[in-house]
Scaffold this active site. Sequence first.
Site, mmCIF file in Angstrom:
data_model
loop_
_atom_site.group_PDB
_atom_site.id
_atom_site.type_symbol
_atom_site.label_atom_id
_atom_site.label_comp_id
_atom_site.label_asym_id
_atom_site.label_seq_id
_atom_site.Cartn_x
_atom_site.Cartn_y
_atom_site.Cartn_z
ATOM 1 N N ASN A 48 -17.227 39.309 13.861
ATOM 2 C CA ASN A 48 -17.426 38.906 12.469
ATOM 3 C C ASN A 48 -16.871 37.524 12.157
ATOM 4 O O ASN A 48 -17.360 36.838 11.276
ATOM 5 C CB ASN A 48 -16.804 39.941 11.514
ATOM 6 C CG ASN A 48 -15.422 40.369 11.938
ATOM 7 O OD1 ASN A 48 -15.208 40.798 13.079
ATOM 8 N ND2 ASN A 48 -14.469 40.254 11.035
ATOM 9 N N GLN A 95 -22.226 43.423 12.749
ATOM 10 C CA GLN A 95 -22.647 42.033 12.505
ATOM 11 C C GLN A 95 -23.929 41.667 13.249
ATOM 12 O O GLN A 95 -24.569 40.686 12.898
ATOM 13 C CB GLN A 95 -21.520 41.059 12.885
ATOM 14 C CG GLN A 95 -20.278 41.185 12.023
ATOM 15 C CD GLN A 95 -20.464 40.663 10.590
ATOM 16 O OE1 GLN A 95 -21.451 40.000 10.260
ATOM 17 N NE2 GLN A 95 -19.520 40.978 9.725
ATOM 18 N N SER A 98 -23.134 49.130 9.161
ATOM 19 C CA SER A 98 -22.756 49.023 7.752
ATOM 20 C C SER A 98 -23.919 48.410 6.988
ATOM 21 O O SER A 98 -24.557 47.464 7.465
ATOM 22 C CB SER A 98 -21.518 48.135 7.639
ATOM 23 O OG SER A 98 -21.170 47.967 6.286
ATOM 24 N N HIS A 148 -23.901 46.817 3.880
ATOM 25 C CA HIS A 148 -23.777 45.619 3.031
ATOM 26 C C HIS A 148 -23.812 44.310 3.792
ATOM 27 O O HIS A 148 -23.933 43.248 3.202
ATOM 28 C CB HIS A 148 -22.531 45.724 2.139
ATOM 29 C CG HIS A 148 -21.214 45.589 2.833
ATOM 30 N ND1 HIS A 148 -20.469 44.450 2.777
ATOM 31 C CD2 HIS A 148 -20.496 46.476 3.579
ATOM 32 C CE1 HIS A 148 -19.330 44.639 3.447
ATOM 33 N NE2 HIS A 148 -19.328 45.856 3.947
ATOM 34 N N THR A 168 -21.820 65.318 -0.546
ATOM 35 C CA THR A 168 -23.183 65.088 -1.055
ATOM 36 C C THR A 168 -23.612 63.668 -0.709
ATOM 37 O O THR A 168 -22.859 62.715 -0.909
ATOM 38 C CB THR A 168 -23.221 65.322 -2.579
ATOM 39 O OG1 THR A 168 -22.815 66.670 -2.805
ATOM 40 C CG2 THR A 168 -24.609 65.089 -3.148
ATOM 41 N N CYS A 193 -12.214 40.706 5.342
ATOM 42 C CA CYS A 193 -11.618 41.958 4.883
ATOM 43 C C CYS A 193 -10.187 41.729 4.438
ATOM 44 O O CYS A 193 -9.608 42.545 3.748
ATOM 45 C CB CYS A 193 -11.684 43.016 5.982
ATOM 46 S SG CYS A 193 -13.377 43.534 6.261
HETATM 47 N N1 PLP Z 1 -16.933 45.912 11.698
HETATM 48 C C1 PLP Z 1 -17.201 44.617 11.509
HETATM 49 C C2 PLP Z 1 -17.551 43.764 12.700
HETATM 50 C C3 PLP Z 1 -17.139 44.065 10.228
HETATM 51 O O1 PLP Z 1 -17.404 42.774 10.045
HETATM 52 C C4 PLP Z 1 -16.781 44.897 9.136
HETATM 53 C C5 PLP Z 1 -16.627 44.342 7.764
HETATM 54 O O2 PLP Z 1 -16.107 43.264 7.585
HETATM 55 C C6 PLP Z 1 -16.541 46.259 9.386
HETATM 56 C C7 PLP Z 1 -16.618 46.720 10.678
HETATM 57 C C8 PLP Z 1 -16.181 47.208 8.265
HETATM 58 O O3 PLP Z 1 -17.350 47.513 7.547
HETATM 59 P P1 PLP Z 1 -17.331 48.299 6.157
HETATM 60 O O4 PLP Z 1 -17.109 47.248 5.114
HETATM 61 O O5 PLP Z 1 -18.695 48.921 6.041
HETATM 62 O O6 PLP Z 1 -16.267 49.327 6.217
#
Ligand code: PLP
Length: 386
Positions: free
Chosen positions: A153, A181, A201, A203, A240, A328
């Site tokens: 990421n 990613q 993921s 988003h 759910t 994050c």
């Molecule tokens: N793995 C990677 C490589 C990510 O970039 C991220 C989010 O930044 C995640 C996992 C975590 O994803 P989520 O936001 O869906 O928990």
Amino acid sequence: MSRARTYLDWNATAPLRPEARAAMLIALDLVGNPSSVHGEGRKARAVVEDAREAIARGLRVRPADVFFTSGATEGAAWALTPNARRRDSKAPLTALLASATEHACVLQGHRFPAASVEMLNVDGDGIVDVAALETRLADHGEAAMVAIQAANNETGVLQPTARIAELAHAAGAVFVCDAVQLAGRAPCDAEAIGADVLILSSHKLGGPKGVGAVVLVGERVQPEPLIRGGGQERRQRSGTENVAGIAGFAAAFAAATAQAQDFAGRAARLQQRLEAGLRAIRPDTVVFGERAQRLSNTTCFAVRGTPAEMALIALDLDGVAVSSGSACSSGKVARSHVLEAMGVAAPLAQGAIRISTGRDTTEADIDAVLSAWAKINSRHASRKVA
Ligand code: PLP
């Protein structure tokens, strides 16, 4: 999004795709619970199952392999467990072999006791030490779970997942791959990746936040459920279903994977423009992971003497949204464990900025960040002279 802003932080999260919004608006008005047998329930169930099929189609797996979660963090918490049923082995899993540049949600190791998590080093370009993996696999064999991401990421560096899968499977080990990613940014085919378990993921590829999937490819591995209760998702993940979120995720996934090849090509041209521009402003620019294969949408770079914190604020004031290190942990600019693992010295790592592009990014956006960056560097240079 306001036209005046330039959003270049797509690896943190991607703006919602119109396809996802449309699918969600329809799903939001469904009154039924997918577990109910009446007509309303069956309509909601159909949305969830159509979504499962769309994601399975994109990855070229069976719909039954796809399990919805609340996102990749939950996916990692579920998948990373010593308690997994395996088709080809009854050996208990006693070691988790994870690359040092995994996302924090994988590095946690989750249900593995801390003492059984072994970190695999990466080289200066962020590629995992495959020889070290081979040695550890020789020690642990079938008792190992390997957790190595497809794409990083922070740097966009791609790991040799096909080779990792080959080694893991030859040893009888399990391979879990965080493909968060990669999906939607480059072709993402379960067979080509080779993992037993994929973590996704929504988003990051233009779906809503708070939804994702774990893909148990071919049901070779069945991790013990993490969330128990009503028995949804074939008793593997209770609760759910987030029907609208799942509908939006699948719509975004289908659009992003269909356009991934084309996007990767466009993003590569923008990446070249960006990196040439950064070097024209500061010839001493270091692009992390430059010699490795990288996602074409990601550039993580630094120059000495320009702290990322200062640069991020100045870029933001100039209307440009980028990130430093892992998003994050945004809000706090902590030293990146990824760059540390790559052996980047602290003074340079403190200046690391990540620019990540997406489907709407244009040359004008790249020029906007370059112009803002040039201003920061001229201010910085004149302060040094003064
Ligand atoms: N793995 C990677 C490589 C990510 O970039 C991220 C989010 O930044 C995640 C996992 C975590 O994803 P989520 O936001 O869906 O928990």
